[in-house]
Scaffold this active site. Structure first.
Site, mmCIF file in Angstrom:
data_model
loop_
_atom_site.group_PDB
_atom_site.id
_atom_site.type_symbol
_atom_site.label_atom_id
_atom_site.label_comp_id
_atom_site.label_asym_id
_atom_site.label_seq_id
_atom_site.Cartn_x
_atom_site.Cartn_y
_atom_site.Cartn_z
ATOM 1 N N GLU A 1 0.830 -1.209 0.000
ATOM 2 C CA GLU A 1 0.000 0.000 0.000
ATOM 3 C C GLU A 1 0.861 1.255 0.000
ATOM 4 O O GLU A 1 0.527 2.257 -0.646
ATOM 5 C CB GLU A 1 -0.908 0.028 1.240
ATOM 6 C CG GLU A 1 -1.877 -1.141 1.361
ATOM 7 C CD GLU A 1 -1.307 -2.284 2.184
ATOM 8 O OE1 GLU A 1 -0.104 -2.603 2.018
ATOM 9 O OE2 GLU A 1 -2.054 -2.860 2.988
ATOM 10 N N LEU B 1 20.749 -29.484 -1.949
ATOM 11 C CA LEU B 1 19.444 -28.815 -1.891
ATOM 12 C C LEU B 1 19.551 -27.295 -1.907
ATOM 13 O O LEU B 1 18.751 -26.599 -1.286
ATOM 14 C CB LEU B 1 18.649 -29.299 -0.676
ATOM 15 C CG LEU B 1 18.404 -30.812 -0.660
ATOM 16 C CD1 LEU B 1 17.812 -31.241 0.670
ATOM 17 C CD2 LEU B 1 17.498 -31.225 -1.807
#
Lengths: 378, 378
Positions: free
Chosen positions: A61, A213
């Site tokens: 916003e 990973l």
């Protein structure tokens, strides 16, 4: 509350769709915050747009209000999550909207954060601003499944990634398993990793496959700017290792910061090693729910599980999985090969029901998404 | 040969698409003949349409010529398979087209039947008719995969239907397996049966499940007229039973005519029972290639295999499968459940490559279609 014209309902959906598009830009970076986008519209013109990039930086916003400047007065604000009403890293967005003199605020959904939970919209309404919530809410919820789950249940959203042959096997009996799926599927997995708060694995995978990973920039398949964003907020790599079997010289530890979740006292094993989190466990088996609760306590919204059949099977058996993403390779590995999940069942009725929500081609492979189906007794 | 305008190429594809649509109407009935459709166009107007319904009845071209009457003179004829040049049950269509005075004949593909194989088009060309072949050929070949395979290789097209859980299992270890997939998937299987020349199964399936493998009108999910067509030409049910283990009072035999393929002398077992076909075999195991060759010799174009992991696995191992249609139910049956195919493999490299050609939702289940992928050494 005024009844909206059909035309207005369509316009509201249109601008909210754009706000969601903006929110999605934060998919790699907002953790532990939700992904939020905002569009400000005045007299049928978009006068400001914004999206939340990362924690500590302005909310969507505020970005949109800055872009709109004086044109925000009397305008309609579309935001994918209820504006906040509390002081966090930044002042409440509800106040900023009131100060800017906006005329109407449309939210996709209420903020599940108990510190907000309707108070943002309430504050706006009390200031005489027309407020509404629920426009494209399902789409908005999908974008923040992890944040919502953590706020509502104190647990992260758990996505289990699996890769299997068309006959449901993950590796040969010998363990041989490299390159079952192709490069497009691997890029897809890289993006799943980059989106997650945490990539979770088990000791077997790290020991047997030397798995690291990590997110690798070159394999993401994203444009340069988005790749840079993704690499700026890599997921924490978390190892479940009840007995601390993985040595410090494992590739997993050498690849960067990691967290080990165990149920034994780690003093001897890792005097100078990675952070260890001790949770309850039985016979060297980490209590998985406790581990997930601990992760949620650290702000983890989304967990990507990349593990072998044993850890993935245990999570599935304990009802801790929210979504399975299964990459299916066009080959048979045969009936002697390893199963998808270690989960012996005796009766058909004991088998968990799933709802397959999507199947799509990914290069030469296919990706199946499935969620546990709601059943009568749950 | 004249070069066609781009406009004509598009028009040709348009009318051929309509001819293929007509051909598809014969999907349940033309066995052992191919499915063929025909459209006759004059001055931009369709003046005749036809499709082949069943063996012994007129070919598609004859139906279309009858509908067109005198308007066939100078018209363009679109036909999904080269018009025949030989006397079969009916006189050669090439002659009928010549006699009708058509101006141009466009075929989707040459007839693979060695009795035709280009001679139909040649005959037309010799009569001064413009001829062309190859418009929408891939689509036309797809519609008659079985007929083409039989003509070109002396073997039927073998489609293996499997039903499995998302983790690649077909039944619990105990054998419990009923209703893994839902009603939409079962209707889909009924239509696959109705389209096949033959539904093939094994003794294990017939003994363990009491399988009948019939086509049931109420479960086809087709309109009344199409259902009547499908029921008018049910597939022959064929049982592979090397040792003649299935007794005559099995539901399979009580459900109607059937053919048993065996490798032992059947005199004692079935003195008054179903027809038996004796093919070579070893130790009570029917040689499957011989069985398929024998079926092709009887005009069988398409075989639908509905069998357990043992027969399906044996066909797969011997490279006799042309297509897998796998119905995937949204559930896990677990790692103790039965495998998709009995086919133990040791090395990843031994696993057959498949190309997944389609995945689509069928009710609550999903249907995966896969074909053996062409590999370098085949």
């Amino acid at each position: 509350m005024n009844v909206l014209s059909a035309e207005q309902v369509i316009l509201d959906a249109h601008y909210m769709a754009r706000a969601l598009e903006l929110a999605r830009k934060g998919v790699y970076t907002t953790h532990p915050n939700p992904r939020v986008g905002c569009v400000i519209v005045r007299d049928g013109q978009v006068v400001g747009e914004g999206w939340h990039v990362r924690t500590g930086e302005p909310h969507a916003e505020v970005h949109a209000l800055r872009a709109a400047g004086g044109q925000a007065r009397g305008a309609t604000v579309y935001v994918t999550l209820e504006p906040c009403s509390h002081h966090g890293h930044t002042p409440p967005c509800a106040d900023a909207l009131i100060n800017a003199g906006v005329g109407r605020v449309v939210a996709a959904m209420q903020d599940p954060n108990p510190e907000v939970a309707g108070r943002g919209l309430q504050r706006l309404a009390q200031a005489g601003i027309a407020v509404q919530s629920g426009v494209l809410e399902p789409e908005a919820r999908l974008l923040n499944q992890g944040f919502i789950k953590r706020m509502e249940h104190g647990l992260p959203f758990v996505r289990v990634k699996l890769a299997m042959s068309l006959d449901g096997r993950t590796a040969m009996a010998s363990g041989e398993s490299q390159w079952i799926t192709g490069p497009a599927a691997r890029a897809n997995v890289q993006r799943l990793r980059a989106q997650a708060s945490v990539v979770l694995t088990g000791a077997d995978t790290v020991l047997a496959d030397g798995a690291r990973l990590t997110v690798r920039a070159a394999e993401l398949g994203l444009d340069e700017a988005t790749t840079a964003q993704a690499m700026s907020r890599p997921p924490l790599r978390v190892l479940i290792d009840g007995r601390l079997r993985v040595p410090l010289n494992a590739p997993f530890f050498k690849a960067g910061p990691a967290l080990v979740i165990t149920c034994v006292t780690p003093d001897n094993q890792y005097p100078t090693g990675p952070e260890c989190l001790v949770v309850p466990g039985v016979e060297g088996q980490v209590d998985l729910r406790s581990a997930l609760v601990a992760l949620a306590g650290r702000g983890v919204n989304e967990v990507l599980v990349e593990a072998g059949p044993s850890l993935a099977g245990a999570l599935a058996q304990q009802g801790l999985v929210d979504e399975y993403v299964i990459f299916v390779a066009g080959k048979f590995l045969g009936s002697a090969a390893r199963p998808l999940l270690d989960w012996p069942l005796e009766k058909l009725a004991d088998g968990p029901q799933l709802k397959i929500t999507e199947m799509r081609a990914v290069g030469d492979d296919w990706r199946v998404t499935a969620i546990p189906a709601p059943s009568a007794d749950v």
